[in-house]
Scaffold this motif. Structure first.
Motif, PDB file in Angstrom:
ATOM      1  N   ASP A 164      87.060 -11.321  19.296  1.00  0.00           N
ATOM      2  CA  ASP A 164      87.164 -12.311  18.217  1.00  0.00           C
ATOM      3  C   ASP A 164      86.017 -13.322  18.225  1.00  0.00           C
ATOM      4  O   ASP A 164      85.887 -14.117  17.296  1.00  0.00           O
ATOM      5  N   MET A 165      85.156 -13.283  19.235  1.00  0.00           N
ATOM      6  CA  MET A 165      84.004 -14.183  19.305  1.00  0.00           C
ATOM      7  C   MET A 165      82.739 -13.565  18.718  1.00  0.00           C
ATOM      8  O   MET A 165      81.698 -14.219  18.655  1.00  0.00           O
ATOM      9  N   LEU A 166      82.818 -12.322  18.273  1.00  0.00           N
ATOM     10  CA  LEU A 166      81.640 -11.647  17.730  1.00  0.00           C
ATOM     11  C   LEU A 166      81.334 -12.146  16.323  1.00  0.00           C
ATOM     12  O   LEU A 166      82.239 -12.538  15.582  1.00  0.00           O
ATOM     13  N   PRO A 167      80.062 -12.127  15.916  1.00  0.00           N
ATOM     14  CA  PRO A 167      79.724 -12.563  14.562  1.00  0.00           C
ATOM     15  C   PRO A 167      80.198 -11.547  13.524  1.00  0.00           C
ATOM     16  O   PRO A 167      79.848 -10.370  13.603  1.00  0.00           O
ATOM     17  N   LYS A 168      81.030 -12.022  12.588  1.00  0.00           N
ATOM     18  CA  LYS A 168      81.574 -11.162  11.533  1.00  0.00           C
ATOM     19  C   LYS A 168      81.369 -11.843  10.191  1.00  0.00           C
ATOM     20  O   LYS A 168      81.632 -13.031  10.037  1.00  0.00           O
ATOM     21  N   PHE A 169      80.907 -11.055   9.229  1.00  0.00           N
ATOM     22  CA  PHE A 169      80.790 -11.537   7.863  1.00  0.00           C
ATOM     23  C   PHE A 169      81.474 -10.529   6.965  1.00  0.00           C
ATOM     24  O   PHE A 169      81.190  -9.335   7.039  1.00  0.00           O
ATOM     25  N   VAL A 179      78.398  -7.993  12.954  1.00  0.00           N
ATOM     26  CA  VAL A 179      76.953  -7.914  12.796  1.00  0.00           C
ATOM     27  C   VAL A 179      76.298  -7.438  14.091  1.00  0.00           C
ATOM     28  O   VAL A 179      75.433  -6.571  14.076  1.00  0.00           O
ATOM     29  N   HIS A 180      76.696  -8.044  15.210  1.00  0.00           N
ATOM     30  CA  HIS A 180      76.167  -7.704  16.528  1.00  0.00           C
ATOM     31  C   HIS A 180      77.327  -7.712  17.524  1.00  0.00           C
ATOM     32  O   HIS A 180      78.224  -8.544  17.393  1.00  0.00           O
ATOM     33  N   PRO A 181      77.281  -6.888  18.555  1.00  0.00           N
ATOM     34  CA  PRO A 181      78.368  -6.865  19.533  1.00  0.00           C
ATOM     35  C   PRO A 181      78.168  -7.900  20.652  1.00  0.00           C
ATOM     36  O   PRO A 181      78.288  -7.581  21.838  1.00  0.00           O
ATOM     37  N   VAL A 182      77.828  -9.132  20.276  1.00  0.00           N
ATOM     38  CA  VAL A 182      77.608 -10.214  21.235  1.00  0.00           C
ATOM     39  C   VAL A 182      78.277 -11.497  20.740  1.00  0.00           C
ATOM     40  O   VAL A 182      78.635 -11.593  19.569  1.00  0.00           O
ATOM     41  N   VAL A 217      77.759 -10.245  26.001  1.00  0.00           N
ATOM     42  CA  VAL A 217      78.568  -9.164  25.444  1.00  0.00           C
ATOM     43  C   VAL A 217      80.036  -9.323  25.817  1.00  0.00           C
ATOM     44  O   VAL A 217      80.390 -10.097  26.719  1.00  0.00           O
ATOM     45  N   VAL A 218      80.896  -8.580  25.129  1.00  0.00           N
ATOM     46  CA  VAL A 218      82.331  -8.612  25.394  1.00  0.00           C
ATOM     47  C   VAL A 218      82.579  -8.297  26.867  1.00  0.00           C
ATOM     48  O   VAL A 218      82.015  -7.353  27.422  1.00  0.00           O
ATOM     49  N   GLY A 219      83.389  -9.127  27.487  1.00  0.00           N
ATOM     50  CA  GLY A 219      83.721  -8.970  28.898  1.00  0.00           C
ATOM     51  C   GLY A 219      82.872  -9.828  29.824  1.00  0.00           C
ATOM     52  O   GLY A 219      83.250 -10.055  30.977  1.00  0.00           O
ATOM     53  N   GLN A 220      81.731 -10.314  29.344  1.00  0.00           N
ATOM     54  CA  GLN A 220      80.887 -11.171  30.179  1.00  0.00           C
ATOM     55  C   GLN A 220      81.472 -12.574  30.250  1.00  0.00           C
ATOM     56  O   GLN A 220      82.074 -13.065  29.293  1.00  0.00           O
ATOM     57  N   THR A 221      81.268 -13.216  31.374  1.00  0.00           N
ATOM     58  CA  THR A 221      81.689 -14.595  31.561  1.00  0.00           C
ATOM     59  C   THR A 221      80.515 -15.512  31.242  1.00  0.00           C
ATOM     60  O   THR A 221      79.405 -15.281  31.712  1.00  0.00           O
ATOM     61  N   VAL A 222      80.787 -16.520  30.437  1.00  0.00           N
ATOM     62  CA  VAL A 222      79.775 -17.504  30.060  1.00  0.00           C
ATOM     63  C   VAL A 222      80.215 -18.862  30.612  1.00  0.00           C
ATOM     64  O   VAL A 222      81.353 -19.285  30.405  1.00  0.00           O
ATOM     65  N   THR A 223      79.306 -19.527  31.308  1.00  0.00           N
ATOM     66  CA  THR A 223      79.565 -20.864  31.816  1.00  0.00           C
ATOM     67  C   THR A 223      78.966 -21.878  30.850  1.00  0.00           C
ATOM     68  O   THR A 223      77.772 -21.825  30.556  1.00  0.00           O
ATOM     69  N   PHE A 224      79.818 -22.748  30.354  1.00  0.00           N
ATOM     70  CA  PHE A 224      79.399 -23.815  29.447  1.00  0.00           C
ATOM     71  C   PHE A 224      79.359 -25.115  30.229  1.00  0.00           C
ATOM     72  O   PHE A 224      80.287 -25.429  30.977  1.00  0.00           O
ATOM     73  N   LYS A 225      78.279 -25.853  30.032  1.00  0.00           N
ATOM     74  CA  LYS A 225      78.098 -27.101  30.776  1.00  0.00           C
ATOM     75  C   LYS A 225      77.542 -28.165  29.841  1.00  0.00           C
ATOM     76  O   LYS A 225      76.643 -27.889  29.046  1.00  0.00           O
ATOM     77  N   ALA A 226      78.093 -29.360  29.957  1.00  0.00           N
ATOM     78  CA  ALA A 226      77.584 -30.521  29.234  1.00  0.00           C
ATOM     79  C   ALA A 226      77.253 -31.593  30.264  1.00  0.00           C
ATOM     80  O   ALA A 226      78.073 -31.883  31.137  1.00  0.00           O
ATOM     81  N   VAL A 227      76.062 -32.151  30.146  1.00  0.00           N
ATOM     82  CA  VAL A 227      75.626 -33.217  31.040  1.00  0.00           C
ATOM     83  C   VAL A 227      75.250 -34.414  30.177  1.00  0.00           C
ATOM     84  O   VAL A 227      74.359 -34.314  29.320  1.00  0.00           O
ATOM     85  N   CYS A 228      75.921 -35.526  30.392  1.00  0.00           N
ATOM     86  CA  CYS A 228      75.624 -36.743  29.632  1.00  0.00           C
ATOM     87  C   CYS A 228      74.184 -37.168  29.884  1.00  0.00           C
ATOM     88  O   CYS A 228      73.735 -37.263  31.025  1.00  0.00           O
ATOM     89  N   GLN A 229      73.464 -37.417  28.789  1.00  0.00           N
ATOM     90  CA  GLN A 229      72.073 -37.866  28.865  1.00  0.00           C
ATOM     91  C   GLN A 229      71.914 -39.326  28.474  1.00  0.00           C
ATOM     92  O   GLN A 229      71.028 -40.004  28.970  1.00  0.00           O
TER      93      GLN A 229
END
Length: 137
Positions: free
Chosen positions: A20-25, A30-33, A75-87
């Motif tokens: 459900d995170m893939l780009p769809k129009f 559109v792409h499998p990422v 890609v589907v199944g990959q783990t993505v680490t999201f990080k926010a650092v206050c600037q």
């Protein structure tokens, strides 16, 4: 804002890429990422987690500016680490550097700025706008 929020304050979490995170129009993938929209959603969520512990009861934060580059795939199944650092922290703005990374590559990088405002005042503005729009119909 409560005391303590300063440059360097960080929030971080991981997300596993799903279909459900893939780009769809118009229903077509559109792409499998991971889509840029999904990536930015999680970057904003990371930035929000930076401010949440510091908001006073009468305050709220809202997205004000996003300057993001989607630089690599996840890609589907990959783990993505999201990080926010206050600037930067001011009375009305909090700017975070945001990143998205897999174990193999950088997915995205940029900044996310949040506006800090009084909940009651913004609620009145939203109500006034809604009344104007309703009156136009």
């Amino acid at each position: 804002m409560k005391e303590g929020l300063q440059p360097g304050t960080t929030a971080e979490f991981t997300v596993t890429v799903t279909e459900d995170m893939l780009p769809k129009f118009e229903g077509e993938v559109v792409h499998p990422v991971m889509s840029t929209v999904s990536m930015i959603y999680y970057m904003e969520w990371a930035g929000r987690q930076v401010i949440l512990p510091y908001l006073e009861e009468d305050e709220e934060g809202s997205g004000f500016a996003v300057d993001i580059r989607h630089v690599g795939p996840a890609v589907v199944g990959q783990t993505v680490t999201f990080k926010a650092v206050c600037q930067e922290v001011t009375k009305k703005r909090v700017v975070c550097e945001v990143t998205a990374d897999t174990a193999r590559n950088r997915v995205g990088v940029g900044t996310f700025t949040q506006a800090i405002f009084n909940k009651h005042e913004i609620s009145l503005r939203f109500e006034a706008l809604q009344a104007e729009i309703s009156a136009e119909k």
